[in-house]
Design a protein around this motif. Structure first.
Motif, mmCIF file in Angstrom:
data_model
loop_
_atom_site.group_PDB
_atom_site.id
_atom_site.type_symbol
_atom_site.label_atom_id
_atom_site.label_comp_id
_atom_site.label_asym_id
_atom_site.label_seq_id
_atom_site.Cartn_x
_atom_site.Cartn_y
_atom_site.Cartn_z
ATOM 1 N N PHE A 1 44.788 -14.378 44.125
ATOM 2 C CA PHE A 1 44.482 -12.964 43.842
ATOM 3 C C PHE A 1 44.892 -12.604 42.420
ATOM 4 O O PHE A 1 45.496 -11.560 42.207
ATOM 5 N N HIS A 2 44.553 -13.464 41.483
ATOM 6 C CA HIS A 2 45.065 -13.290 40.111
ATOM 7 C C HIS A 2 44.866 -11.879 39.591
ATOM 8 O O HIS A 2 45.788 -11.256 39.099
ATOM 9 N N GLY A 3 43.672 -11.331 39.754
ATOM 10 C CA GLY A 3 43.474 -9.982 39.254
ATOM 11 C C GLY A 3 44.006 -8.936 40.231
ATOM 12 O O GLY A 3 44.670 -7.988 39.844
ATOM 13 N N ALA A 4 43.750 -9.192 41.513
ATOM 14 C CA ALA A 4 44.001 -8.148 42.513
ATOM 15 C C ALA A 4 45.492 -7.995 42.835
ATOM 16 O O ALA A 4 46.319 -8.838 42.498
ATOM 17 N N GLU A 5 45.766 -6.923 43.501
ATOM 18 C CA GLU A 5 47.126 -6.558 43.885
ATOM 19 C C GLU A 5 47.656 -7.497 44.977
ATOM 20 O O GLU A 5 46.990 -7.732 45.971
ATOM 21 N N LEU A 6 48.852 -8.041 44.758
ATOM 22 C CA LEU A 6 49.495 -8.821 45.821
ATOM 23 C C LEU A 6 50.304 -7.814 46.641
ATOM 24 O O LEU A 6 51.509 -7.679 46.485
ATOM 25 N N ASN A 7 49.586 -7.103 47.507
ATOM 26 C CA ASN A 7 50.198 -5.981 48.221
ATOM 27 C C ASN A 7 51.077 -6.456 49.390
ATOM 28 O O ASN A 7 51.178 -7.652 49.668
ATOM 29 N N GLU A 8 51.687 -5.507 50.065
ATOM 30 C CA GLU A 8 52.594 -5.801 51.189
ATOM 31 C C GLU A 8 51.898 -6.667 52.246
ATOM 32 O O GLU A 8 52.487 -7.609 52.786
ATOM 33 N N ALA A 9 50.627 -6.347 52.549
ATOM 34 C CA ALA A 9 49.894 -7.096 53.576
ATOM 35 C C ALA A 9 49.739 -8.555 53.155
ATOM 36 O O ALA A 9 50.026 -9.477 53.926
ATOM 37 N N ARG A 10 49.297 -8.765 51.916
ATOM 38 C CA ARG A 10 49.094 -10.152 51.471
ATOM 39 C C ARG A 10 50.420 -10.888 51.363
ATOM 40 O O ARG A 10 50.493 -12.087 51.643
ATOM 41 N N MET A 11 51.469 -10.179 50.955
ATOM 42 C CA MET A 11 52.795 -10.803 50.861
ATOM 43 C C MET A 11 53.255 -11.311 52.237
ATOM 44 O O MET A 11 54.034 -12.266 52.328
ATOM 45 N N ARG A 12 52.751 -10.666 53.285
ATOM 46 C CA ARG A 12 53.079 -11.107 54.642
ATOM 47 C C ARG A 12 52.717 -12.588 54.851
ATOM 48 O O ARG A 12 53.388 -13.304 55.583
ATOM 49 N N MET A 13 51.661 -13.015 54.198
ATOM 50 C CA MET A 13 51.209 -14.400 54.332
ATOM 51 C C MET A 13 52.109 -15.387 53.591
ATOM 52 O O MET A 13 51.903 -16.594 53.672
ATOM 53 N N THR A 14 53.092 -14.882 52.845
ATOM 54 C CA THR A 14 54.019 -15.768 52.137
ATOM 55 C C THR A 14 55.354 -15.892 52.866
ATOM 56 O O THR A 14 56.276 -16.530 52.366
ATOM 57 N N ARG A 15 55.467 -15.275 54.041
ATOM 58 C CA ARG A 15 56.715 -15.391 54.828
ATOM 59 C C ARG A 15 56.742 -16.764 55.495
ATOM 60 O O ARG A 15 55.889 -17.073 56.323
ATOM 61 N N ILE A 16 57.716 -17.570 55.121
ATOM 62 C CA ILE A 16 57.816 -18.941 55.612
ATOM 63 C C ILE A 16 59.260 -19.173 56.077
ATOM 64 O O ILE A 16 60.201 -18.843 55.348
ATOM 65 N N PRO A 17 59.443 -19.728 57.272
ATOM 66 C CA PRO A 17 60.808 -19.968 57.751
ATOM 67 C C PRO A 17 61.574 -20.931 56.832
ATOM 68 O O PRO A 17 60.977 -21.841 56.248
ATOM 69 N N ASP A 18 62.878 -20.724 56.724
ATOM 70 C CA ASP A 18 63.753 -21.601 55.930
ATOM 71 C C ASP A 18 63.613 -23.057 56.362
ATOM 72 O O ASP A 18 63.683 -23.365 57.560
ATOM 73 N N GLY A 19 63.448 -23.925 55.381
ATOM 74 C CA GLY A 19 63.421 -25.363 55.674
ATOM 75 C C GLY A 19 62.045 -25.903 55.998
ATOM 76 O O GLY A 19 61.893 -27.104 56.248
ATOM 77 N N ALA A 20 61.029 -25.041 55.987
ATOM 78 C CA ALA A 20 59.665 -25.506 56.308
ATOM 79 C C ALA A 20 58.990 -26.063 55.065
ATOM 80 O O ALA A 20 59.248 -25.618 53.946
ATOM 81 N N ASP A 21 58.127 -27.041 55.271
ATOM 82 C CA ASP A 21 57.226 -27.505 54.216
ATOM 83 C C ASP A 21 55.919 -26.735 54.333
ATOM 84 O O ASP A 21 55.481 -26.425 55.448
ATOM 85 N N LEU A 22 55.289 -26.470 53.201
ATOM 86 C CA LEU A 22 53.994 -25.793 53.260
ATOM 87 C C LEU A 22 52.888 -26.772 53.635
ATOM 88 O O LEU A 22 52.950 -27.950 53.316
#
Lengths: 250, 250
Positions: free
Chosen positions: B109-130
């Motif tokens: 989303f280089h141009g667009a807003e990394l809003n609260e909703a999209r940030m939700r998709m970056t929640r990753i449990p501690d110790g996990a590999d992507l």
């Protein structure tokens, strides 16, 4: 059960062929849609192999938890068809050749031999009611809150038509789908706020790819209460208009 | 894990839309076939709603029992996407915005807003590999023996291609399918005898309707041992020839 109470269900799919991927299940989606339409909430599905202990354990976990359990698969004439015996074991009841089922099979195979394999399809747990099978006559059965059906989709569907009208049903879940015409990530925050403000309404967000617009979203609003559903839908539509105006301006 | 040991798996499908019947699952059959092909035995599938307690309970039941658990669904940007938080809770680990995932989303989303909703998709449990997502970049993740994937089939498939080569695999299950050209009930008894005589081989019987012959049967013979598979297949073929000769004579 009063119309206000919720009637719940689980599906237990029995069969190695589903777990190996050889056969693609077509029953889960069909039963899910059927139950939703008549006012029964499907809450869980499990798929287990043709292993008695697995069937017994899953059935006992599910039947104590939900109003109904629908099983599919494992009631044919071969050695890997162990559903009827497993269900009898789960309920702790005897199982034997059932005269009503034998009569049905005699009707089907009037000329042919009712051999050991075909007799296997007449094994019905004590105390069960038969569920008729208009396609090939070999019956399913209904014991306690468990309904045992065939795995072949056409036969399963015929059995479900047979038991459907006899099920207790709750107040139907109503649903409205709103096509957002925006990306899911553009409305997620606002949709979450609406969901929190309307706790008696369930709001789901389902992304899909639109050939014209690209990434798009369906918002599905569900409630047993028509007024609450309408209010939540109006809130979603107002939010969508506002977000789209903002995106256009910005 | 040595090539002789069995590697097992379960699938946990997460989503109200599957249970309501609105969305028909396309992932179970795909993952089942994929795992079978690489030598991982799928042993159980569960479908649960978007309810944290249900997800946590099912995940904890499955992850202690099987080599791997694959989850699908619930990792998008909206309030009903609660899989990542539920997995963190099941493992008893913290969860937060993951810098690696944030970098991926910024890339998308280089141009667009990394809003609260999209940030939700970056929640990753501690110790996990992507687990990378070649379609829309928002990643899945792998923690312990649990692999968390998207519900959208194309994205799930891309994630499975990513994790597949990294999985431990067992000796592959080999399968042979024999078209019986007889009714299932005509061979059930004999097939059961063959199954008992070949305990290291799994024999399944699957009825189907043949446009020319009417009711017909596929016999599927499965084993990790090629010699045992061939011996059992020969026994099935000999039995079929013998039953067909008897039926023709009689």
């Amino acid at each position: 059960m009063s119309p206000d109470q919720t009637v719940t269900a689980a599906i237990l799919v029995i069969g190695d062929e589903i777990l190996s991927g050889r056969t693609k299940d077509k029953n889960i989606g069909y039963i899910a849609e059927y139950l939703t339409a008549i006012g029964v909430d499907l809450r869980e599905v499990r798929v287990v192999p043709d292993v008695e202990e697995e069937i017994v354990d899953a059935l006992n976990a599910l039947r104590h938890r939900y109003s109904y359990v629908f099983t599919t698969g494992g009631i044919g004439p071969t050695h890997d068809d162990i559903t009827a015996d497993s269900v009898a074991k789960a309920f702790g009841v005897a199982i034997d050749y059932d005269p009503r089922a034998v009569a049905l099979l005699r009707q089907r195979f009037h000329g042919a031999e009712l051999n050991e394999a075909r007799m296997r399809m007449t094994r019905i747990p004590d105390g069960a009611d038969l569920v008729s099978n208009k396609i090939s006559l070999a019956p399913g059965f209904w014991i306690g809150n468990v309904i045992v059906m065939a795995g072949v989709p056409t036969i399963m569907q015929s059995m479900l038509d047979e038991v459907g009208p006899k099920l207790k049903t709750g107040k139907k879940m109503l649903a409205e789908s709103v096509r957002a015409d925006t990306k899911e990530g553009d409305i997620g925050t606002e949709l979450g706020e609406i969901a929190r403000a309307h706790p008696d309404v369930s709001i789901g967000s389902y992304p899909f790819f639109d050939d014209k617009l690209g990434p798009n979203t369906n918002v599905v609003i569900r409630s047993r209460d028509a007024d609450k559903l309408a209010t939540a839908k109006a809130a979603v539509e107002a939010m969508l208009a506002s977000v789209k105006a903002r995106l256009k301006a910005g």
